[in-house]
Design a protein around this motif. Structure first.
Motif, mmCIF file in Angstrom:
data_model
loop_
_atom_site.group_PDB
_atom_site.id
_atom_site.type_symbol
_atom_site.label_atom_id
_atom_site.label_comp_id
_atom_site.label_asym_id
_atom_site.label_seq_id
_atom_site.Cartn_x
_atom_site.Cartn_y
_atom_site.Cartn_z
ATOM 1 N N ARG A 336 0.874 -1.255 -0.042
ATOM 2 C CA ARG A 336 0.041 0.016 -0.020
ATOM 3 C C ARG A 336 0.917 1.202 0.073
ATOM 4 N N GLY A 337 2.011 1.183 0.600
ATOM 5 C CA GLY A 337 2.717 2.534 0.732
ATOM 6 C C GLY A 337 3.221 3.029 -0.615
ATOM 7 N N GLN A 338 3.889 1.716 -1.332
ATOM 8 C CA GLN A 338 4.542 2.110 -2.567
ATOM 9 C C GLN A 338 3.319 2.422 -3.602
ATOM 10 N N ILE A 339 2.245 1.923 -3.564
ATOM 11 C CA ILE A 339 1.046 2.303 -4.457
ATOM 12 C C ILE A 339 0.609 3.612 -4.182
ATOM 13 N N ILE A 340 0.495 3.987 -2.813
ATOM 14 C CA ILE A 340 0.216 5.511 -2.622
ATOM 15 C C ILE A 340 0.910 6.536 -2.944
ATOM 16 N N ARG A 341 2.097 6.086 -2.804
ATOM 17 C CA ARG A 341 3.210 7.155 -3.321
ATOM 18 C C ARG A 341 3.507 7.339 -4.773
ATOM 19 N N ALA A 342 3.142 6.158 -5.463
ATOM 20 C CA ALA A 342 3.082 6.302 -6.725
ATOM 21 C C ALA A 342 1.912 7.369 -7.369
ATOM 22 N N TYR A 343 1.046 7.654 -6.672
ATOM 23 C CA TYR A 343 0.038 8.604 -6.950
ATOM 24 C C TYR A 343 0.221 10.049 -6.532
ATOM 25 N N THR A 344 0.737 9.956 -5.318
ATOM 26 C CA THR A 344 1.177 11.532 -4.751
ATOM 27 C C THR A 344 2.301 11.242 -3.715
ATOM 28 N N PRO A 345 3.191 12.420 -3.939
ATOM 29 C CA PRO A 345 4.261 12.641 -2.720
ATOM 30 C C PRO A 345 3.687 13.476 -1.614
ATOM 31 N N ASP A 346 2.440 13.661 -1.548
ATOM 32 C CA ASP A 346 1.969 14.698 -0.496
ATOM 33 C C ASP A 346 1.972 13.661 0.724
ATOM 34 N N PRO A 347 2.538 14.022 1.820
ATOM 35 C CA PRO A 347 2.587 13.268 2.938
ATOM 36 C C PRO A 347 1.234 13.469 3.837
ATOM 37 N N LEU A 348 0.301 14.272 3.834
ATOM 38 C CA LEU A 348 -0.829 14.487 4.334
ATOM 39 C C LEU A 348 -1.809 13.574 3.421
ATOM 40 N N ILE A 349 -1.914 13.400 2.310
ATOM 41 C CA ILE A 349 -2.872 12.563 1.479
ATOM 42 C C ILE A 349 -2.286 11.183 1.576
ATOM 43 N N ILE A 350 -1.042 10.729 1.603
ATOM 44 C CA ILE A 350 -0.646 9.579 2.114
ATOM 45 C C ILE A 350 -1.026 9.070 3.302
#
Length: 454
Positions: A336-350
């Motif tokens: 999940r971490g890698q997938i979400i970071r592929a969408y956005t670098p924003d730490p709040l959205i992550i």
């Protein structure tokens, strides 16, 4: 025949359907990525326009879904010469549905006014929808072709055309969104123009293949001259198709209205929800493809009078969809971490999206159960009771429960379920109830067919 044999048949039929579905999703991704590089106004207009167009298209194409079990049963019974009549009436049905859908899209400002958006945004979204209205007849005619090929277990031809359409999408979008070769930059509406052109090319290619290839000749699709609408046949198709279309509409609105409610909480929660929803949509294509393949083989077995085989195929398809979806869901959760970071670098959205991925595995289990069971029921031409189950659970438990948990109007929600997590929990629970209800009803239908006189 063993369950392994039926699983193999389902898999061979499902993989081209999966590739075709992913090609359709990729079209939407390309639109979003390219329009986002043009302007924020055009991207917002695209999002608003797509939400309306998808609701209209999904509902109308769901009505045409009645063709698949109808043709599948005729094909299984060896009554090939009757398939042509069903397809011709399906084309008439597509014409009537296109008129209804085009009118809705042409008068889209009435619906856009509810959003209370800026005049510039409404103007762009209106233009997008009016261009898409021109694509609607072609997409519905292609849906008839898709239903025919799936019902006779030849989905590779549909897949090939869908992939070719995807390959055309990128250059046409670039030309029409950003301008070139003497054409102005249309922005967001440019991708609607590209979609319309590709839709008509796909439809023409599809029916040209039907006219030319010898595999279709036993179906007697052409050579009968002008055939008027048969109201008896159309009523029969609508009796099955309208509940199917309604169930599609309920599914879509139950999902999209989650975003509407979550948007009240701010940009970060809705962004985290959107990433999770997008991943869930992609994963949904796997059980959807298995469901469609299973439905085809069940309908063919019913048409051939092999009711015990139909039951075995249906059960095998449900087990296969559940097993694969849970496996994929667990893999996605672990990554999940890698997938979400592929969408956005924003730490709040992550941070907002990470806890929602806990529901992905559970969601896939229930989603695969309900969609496969629903498609098997459609193979038996059963759709009214499932639609009632969808409405009560997805709107009542899913949206209603999500509202109570996520927005907490009663002040009773635990802190860890406030916001999007409450909506996802309620939606997952509602899908579980749908799946259990549909499975129970399927068992009743299977017993009734097994005990019916020959």
């Amino acid at each position: 025949m063993s369950s392994r044999h039926h699983v193999g048949r389902i898999a061979r039929l499902a993989w081209p359907l999966l590739v075709g579905q992913l090609a359709l999703i990729a079209n939407g991704v390309i639109d979003t990525v390219m329009v986002s590089r043009f302007s924020a106004l055009d991207l917002a207009a695209l999002a608003l326009g797509v939400s309306i167009y998808v609701s209209v298209f999904v509902g109308l194409s769901g009505v045409l879904q009645a063709l698949q079990p109808t043709i599948g049963q005729l094909f299984g019974a060896g009554r090939h010469d009757e398939i042509g009549d069903e397809v011709r009436q399906g084309m008439w049905l597509a014409v009537f549905l296109s008129v209804i859908g085009a009118l809705v899209l042409m008068f889209s400002p009435l619906f856009l006014s509810v959003a209370k958006a800026s005049p510039e945004l409404v103007e762009k979204a209106t233009l997008y929808l009016r261009i898409e209205a021109l694509a609607l007849p072609a997409t519905l005619f292609f849906r008839v072709y898709s239903a025919l090929n799936t019902a006779i277990a030849r989905p590779k031809m549909v897949m090939a055309i869908q992939v070719c359409g995807l390959l055309l999408k990128l250059p046409l979008n670039a030309l029409l969104i950003f301008g070139g070769l003497g054409l102005p930059a249309f922005g967001g509406p440019g991708c609607a123009i590209a979609t319309t052109l590709i839709a008509w090319l796909m439809m023409l290619a599809a029916w040209l293949l039907v006219a030319r290839l010898p595999v279709y000749r036993p179906l007697k699709l052409f050579g009968r001259g002008f055939v008027a609408p048969s109201w008896k046949t159309l009523r029969r198709l609508l009796w099955l198709g309208i509940p199917i279309g309604m169930s599609y509409f309920i599914e879509v609105t139950a999902f999209t209205l989650m975003a509407v409610f979550i948007a009240r909480l701010g940009a970060v929660p809705v962004a985290g929800h959107q990433i999770t929803a997008n991943v869930g949509t992609v994963l949904y294509m796997l059980p959807l493809s298995i469901a469609s393949a299973t439905s085809t083989l069940v309908a063919q077995a019913i048409g051939g009078g092999n009711f015990a085989v139909a039951k075995k195929i249906g059960n095998a398809g449900i087990r296969l969809a559940i097993a694969l979806s849970v496996l994929v869901g667990l893999v996605v959760y672990c990554l999940r971490g890698q997938i979400i970071r592929a969408y956005t670098p924003d730490p709040l959205i992550i941070g907002a999206a990470l806890p929602l991925f806990l529901y992905i595995a559970f969601y896939q289990l229930f989603d695969s159960l309900q969609v496969t069971t629903a498609f098997v029921l459609r193979a038996y031409k059963v759709a009214v009771v499932p639609t009632v189950i969808y409405a009560v659970t997805l709107w009542g438990v899913g949206l209603g429960g999500g509202y109570l948990l996520g927005l907490d109007p009663l002040g009773l929600t635990p802190p860890n379920l406030l916001g999007p997590a409450g909506f996802w929990l309620a939606n997952s629970a509602s899908l579980g109830l749908v799946g259990i209800g549909l499975l129970y009803y399927l068992r009743h239908i299977q017993r009734r067919w097994l005990n019916a006189p020959a």
